[in-house]
Design an enzyme around this catalytic site. Structure first.
Site, PDB file in Angstrom:
ATOM      1  N   ASP A   1       6.021  25.283 -52.969  1.00 45.82           N
ATOM      2  CA  ASP A   1       5.165  25.376 -51.792  1.00 45.82           C
ATOM      3  C   ASP A   1       5.988  25.117 -50.538  1.00 45.82           C
ATOM      4  O   ASP A   1       6.834  24.223 -50.515  1.00 45.82           O
ATOM      5  CB  ASP A   1       4.027  24.353 -51.884  1.00 45.82           C
ATOM      6  CG  ASP A   1       3.088  24.656 -53.048  1.00 45.82           C
ATOM      7  OD1 ASP A   1       2.904  25.847 -53.366  1.00 45.82           O
ATOM      8  OD2 ASP A   1       2.553  23.703 -53.645  1.00 45.82           O
TER       9      ASP A   1
ATOM     10  N   ASP B   1      -1.912  13.362 -50.583  1.00 47.51           N
ATOM     11  CA  ASP B   1      -2.574  12.339 -51.397  1.00 47.51           C
ATOM     12  C   ASP B   1      -1.661  11.164 -51.780  1.00 47.51           C
ATOM     13  O   ASP B   1      -1.961  10.014 -51.499  1.00 47.51           O
ATOM     14  CB  ASP B   1      -3.246  12.956 -52.630  1.00 47.51           C
ATOM     15  CG  ASP B   1      -2.376  13.962 -53.370  1.00 47.51           C
ATOM     16  OD1 ASP B   1      -1.173  14.092 -53.045  1.00 47.51           O
ATOM     17  OD2 ASP B   1      -2.896  14.624 -54.295  1.00 47.51           O
TER      18      ASP B   1
ATOM     19  N   ASP C   1       5.566  25.577 -59.279  1.00 44.53           N
ATOM     20  CA  ASP C   1       5.651  26.558 -58.190  1.00 44.53           C
ATOM     21  C   ASP C   1       6.296  25.883 -56.977  1.00 44.53           C
ATOM     22  O   ASP C   1       6.494  24.669 -56.966  1.00 44.53           O
ATOM     23  CB  ASP C   1       4.269  27.108 -57.824  1.00 44.53           C
ATOM     24  CG  ASP C   1       3.227  26.013 -57.787  1.00 44.53           C
ATOM     25  OD1 ASP C   1       3.550  24.908 -57.325  1.00 44.53           O
ATOM     26  OD2 ASP C   1       2.093  26.265 -58.214  1.00 44.53           O
TER      27      ASP C   1
END
Ligand code: ATP
Ligand code: MG
Length: 475
Positions: free
Chosen positions: A61, A172, A59
């Site tokens: 983002d 992260d 996807d």
């Protein structure tokens, strides 16, 4: 458009490989509309990483300096979601472009009191389609503080918007922290992410132990990206996983369910299993599964799980559907087998004994991973159907074909038969039955019934074959 932030290395279009033709037209629409309204618009996260390594992103983002309400005003097809942190979802048919406002960094602030009770557990687990959201575990808290940690250093509250300069530090891994700027098609790299992507390396942004303490689920994310992308986790992160693995036990079970699906139902499940085991994370995520395998090394049950995961991965690659029910039946096969085999052998085929074993295994699982009830019921049905598939009773067996869990139970029977854990001739009979025309099905059912009246074949108790290290559940 704003000038590039001084902290980032800005790589111009000419010096990187991402072209607009690889980007979802809907994501481009969103980015251009943000830009035309005077906002910043960047692609960020997994999609930039995947495009750089030549993979099709799952996807796209988007990150922006527009506030969620401002995003909503720009798009008619937009909904704001998220209890703690508002995110905009822009809908284009079945494609959703997630638009997140830049957020401030999550570095621990001094003097903040532990507020562990601000972390109530959620009820039913999220659906597979749950939006990928940060810290989905944390319930809405209306406090003024922008940043609150619990006694393990875990983030409980984090509600300050920021700039792109702030946003990057809460991400992260460096490979997940690259921004593609729609203003000039450049890539902004604050953390050496481009080099890490090139080297196929997962490097934690900041001090790995601190970041894993803030959010222990990041350790599972490391395992997932290592498995999915074939990236190497860099040594400091590996060391931190060893010392922090146990913290995963404190993550909310509903979130761990969600992560488990991402690990095992996204086309790289067999590899995820290997990585989780080698990192010592399986022992925390699914302790009963790890316990079974360490007690029965190289067992038939382990082969069954691996074959099942490989089949599941192949289905995903072919675009066929996969279900949490089947996955958890595979994962829990060992613990369920162990519970059944703790009983005297004459009870191994009793429906009650099988269901009790399933319930015990699911109860143990739910201390870590919350399996929503409908899937737990599905697992019970799959196991309860095994003896009925192994000992079909004449024409009544035909009704099993209509059972909503028949297909999953049959797949499990095939796996078991392939490993000698069920009679291969019965698995073959069901295969034949499904392929047969309706008239012929009755004849096949009569034949199996006749066979059983002579005391041969189908209706005998399936033979139990002792194999070293392999448990064979009666189910
Ligand atoms: P996938 O290919 O699975 O979608 P992804 O990297 O896009 O991988 P997402 O879960 O969609 O992962 O999250 C999008 C981005 O949000 C990540 O790339 C990362 O920058 C950031 N992110 C998500 N979860 C966390 C987390 N728990 N801690 C820090 N950053 C996170
Ligand atoms: Mg993503």
């Amino acid at each position: 458009m704003d000038a590039p932030a001084p902290l980032a290395r800005v790589v111009p279009r000419a010096d990187h490989s991402i072209s607009r033709s690889q980007i979802s037209p809907n994501a481009l629409r969103v980015l251009y509309r943000l830009k035309d309204a005077g906002f910043q618009g960047f692609l960020v996260g997994g999609c930039v990483r995947d495009l750089l390594i030549g993979r099709a992103p799952k996807d796209f983002d988007v990150a922006t300096n527009a506030l969620p309400e401002e995003v909503k005003r720009l798009f008619r097809n937009c909904r704001l979601i998220g209890r703690r942190f508002r995110l905009a979802h822009v809908f284009f048919g079945s494609e959703i472009i997630e638009v997140a406002t830049f957020r401030a960094a999550s570095a621990p602030a001094q003097g903040e009191e532990p507020l562990a009770d601000l972390d109530p557990e959620e009820g039913e687990g999220p659906e597979l389609s749950e939006p990928d959201e940060f810290d989905a575990d944390v319930a809405d808290t209306q406090g003024e503080d922008s940043h609150v940690l619990d006694e393990h250093g875990r983030i409980l509250r984090d509600n300050a918007y920021g700039t792109i300069d702030d946003d990057v530090w809460r991400r992260d891994f460096s490979a997940n922290a690259l921004y593609y700027n729609i203003a000039d098609f450049s890539i902004w790299d604050y953390v050496g992410g481009l080099e890490d992507v090139r080297a196929r390396r997962l490097r934690v942004i900041g001090d790995p132990e601190t970041r894993f303490r803030e959010d222990p689920v990041r350790m599972l994310r490391a395992a997932r990206f290592a498995a999915k992308l074939d990236f190497a986790i860099d040594p400091p992160a590996l060391a931190a996983i060893r010392s922090c693995a146990n913290l995963l036990a404190s993550a909310p079970p509903a979130r761990l369910f969600d992560e488990t699906l991402k690990l095992f139902l996204a086309g790289h499940g067999a590899q995820s299993f290997a990585v989780l085991r080698s990192l010592g994370l399986l022992a925390v995520l699914l302790p009963s599964v790890e316990a079974y395998f360490s007690k029965h090394p190289a067992s038939l049950v382990e082969q069954l799980l691996l074959r099942g995961l490989e089949n599941t991965d192949a289905r995903v690659r072919e675009g066929r559907s996969v279900t949490p029910t089947y996955l958890f039946a595979l994962l829990l096969y060992g613990p369920i087998a162990a519970a059944i085999e703790a009983l005297p052998p004459n009870r191994w085929h009793e429906a009650g004994a099988i269901l009790d074993a399933c319930d015990a295994a699911i109860r143990e699982l739910s201390a870590r991973v919350a399996l929503p009830r409908r899937f737990a019921l599905g697992v019970r049905e799959m196991f309860a159907l095994q003896p009925r598939l192994e000992q079909p009773r004449g024409r009544r067996a035909l009704r099993l074909l209509e059972h909503p869990r028949f297909r999953a139970a049959y797949d499990l029977l095939l796996l078991r038969a392939g490993l000698g854990l069920a009679a291969p001739e019965m698995a073959a009979w069901w295969t034949q039955l499904q392929a047969a025309a309706p008239e012929e099905r009755g004849r096949l059912a009569d034949a199996v019934a006749a066979g059983s009246s002579r005391g041969a074949g189908a209706s005998r108790r399936p033979r139990r074959r002792r194999r070293s290290g392999g448990a064979k559940p009666a189910a």
